[in-house]
Write a protein that holds these residues in place. Sequence first.
Motif, short mmCIF file in Angstrom:
data_model
loop_
_atom_site.label_atom_id
_atom_site.label_comp_id
_atom_site.label_asym_id
_atom_site.label_seq_id
_atom_site.Cartn_x
_atom_site.Cartn_y
_atom_site.Cartn_z
N GLU A 173 0.83 -1.21 0.00
CA GLU A 173 0.00 0.00 0.00
C GLU A 173 0.86 1.26 0.00
O GLU A 173 0.57 2.23 -0.70
CB GLU A 173 -0.93 -0.01 1.21
N LEU A 174 1.95 1.21 0.76
CA LEU A 174 2.85 2.36 0.82
C LEU A 174 3.52 2.62 -0.52
O LEU A 174 3.66 3.76 -0.96
CB LEU A 174 3.90 2.12 1.90
N ASP A 176 2.29 1.80 -3.47
CA ASP A 176 1.26 2.33 -4.37
C ASP A 176 1.07 3.83 -4.13
O ASP A 176 0.91 4.61 -5.09
CB ASP A 176 -0.06 1.60 -4.14
N GLU A 177 1.07 4.24 -2.87
CA GLU A 177 0.91 5.66 -2.56
C GLU A 177 2.09 6.47 -3.10
O GLU A 177 1.90 7.59 -3.60
CB GLU A 177 0.78 5.84 -1.05
N PHE A 178 3.29 5.91 -3.00
CA PHE A 178 4.46 6.61 -3.52
C PHE A 178 4.34 6.81 -5.03
O PHE A 178 4.58 7.91 -5.54
CB PHE A 178 5.74 5.83 -3.20
N LEU A 180 1.68 6.78 -6.92
CA LEU A 180 0.61 7.73 -7.22
C LEU A 180 1.07 9.17 -6.98
O LEU A 180 0.85 10.06 -7.81
CB LEU A 180 -0.62 7.42 -6.36
N GLY A 181 1.73 9.39 -5.85
CA GLY A 181 2.20 10.74 -5.53
C GLY A 181 3.33 11.19 -6.42
O GLY A 181 3.53 12.40 -6.62
N ASP A 184 2.17 13.41 -9.22
CA ASP A 184 1.95 14.79 -8.80
C ASP A 184 3.27 15.53 -8.64
O ASP A 184 3.39 16.71 -9.00
CB ASP A 184 1.19 14.81 -7.47
N TYR A 215 11.56 3.34 -1.34
CA TYR A 215 10.44 2.52 -1.78
C TYR A 215 10.83 1.47 -2.81
O TYR A 215 9.98 0.86 -3.44
CB TYR A 215 9.33 3.42 -2.33
N ARG A 257 3.26 -1.57 -11.20
CA ARG A 257 2.29 -1.77 -10.13
C ARG A 257 1.01 -2.39 -10.67
O ARG A 257 0.41 -3.26 -10.02
CB ARG A 257 1.94 -0.42 -9.46
N LYS A 261 -0.73 -6.38 -9.64
CA LYS A 261 -2.02 -6.48 -8.95
C LYS A 261 -2.85 -7.63 -9.51
O LYS A 261 -2.68 -8.06 -10.61
CB LYS A 261 -2.79 -5.16 -9.08
#
Length: 261
Positions: A173-174, A176-178, A180-181, A184, A215, A257, A261
């Motif tokens: 999960e961490l 995936d957040e990296f 995604l961010g 941005d 990560y 990623r 999945k």
Amino acid sequence: MIAGDQKHRTRILLVEDNIINQKVAMRLLDKKLGYNADVANNGKEALGKLETSDYDLILMDCQMPEMDGYETTRIIRDEASAVRNHKVPIIAMTANTMSGDRETCLETGMNDYVAKPIDFQDLADAIDRNLCADKCPQPQSDHSSIIAESQYVEQGVADTIPSEYGDDPDLVELIDEFVLGFGDDLRTMKETLENGDLSALRRLAHQIKGAGGSYGYPMISEAGKMLEDAAKEQNSGNCTLAMNRLTALYQAAVRGRERDK
């Protein structure tokens, strides 16, 4: 460089209150560097371990509840305290990157300093410096060197790149957040480059350099360093090349990623 058999005999104490940071750091220490490590969740817990066990090195978070890293270090260095080894090397780990933070850590009694998010190579170098003492040559970084354009024009980026930690269910999960961010972050960096603010771009690149390693994306970390160095040299052309590479790596990480999945 520490030999493999010596690493297995080395005992490291990681003092860190954040569970995710613990998992990332332990993954780096165990899987990538080959060290055995114990965890203390705060300074008080660390002192308890140090009063009953011998450690070769401590990785000390600076900001923790119960007792922070600065106070813990002062007690360790106090000859009147109950810890077994008052001279154990201590490497500070802190998210504070303001000027003077390193000096504060050293004045408190710490031996070295690495910034969060932890960059794999920075951590490896710091551990080598403090465990080798006079037995190993200490690596020196030349941050003033000019980066040749050929460094940016490397082998093509693979269609997908996985995280080295993608097989750890506690970190998925961490990661995936990296990723995604990261998209941005790229948009922010592109706008910063277009505005000609290379000082701000350098700070953003430094963050990506550290996060990529933390990560499990060393190629992203390397490209982040290229961008950081190019921004420091005020070389807009090399900044653009590094941004192109980071964009390609981001797209490959997204596909990686999705594939996993």
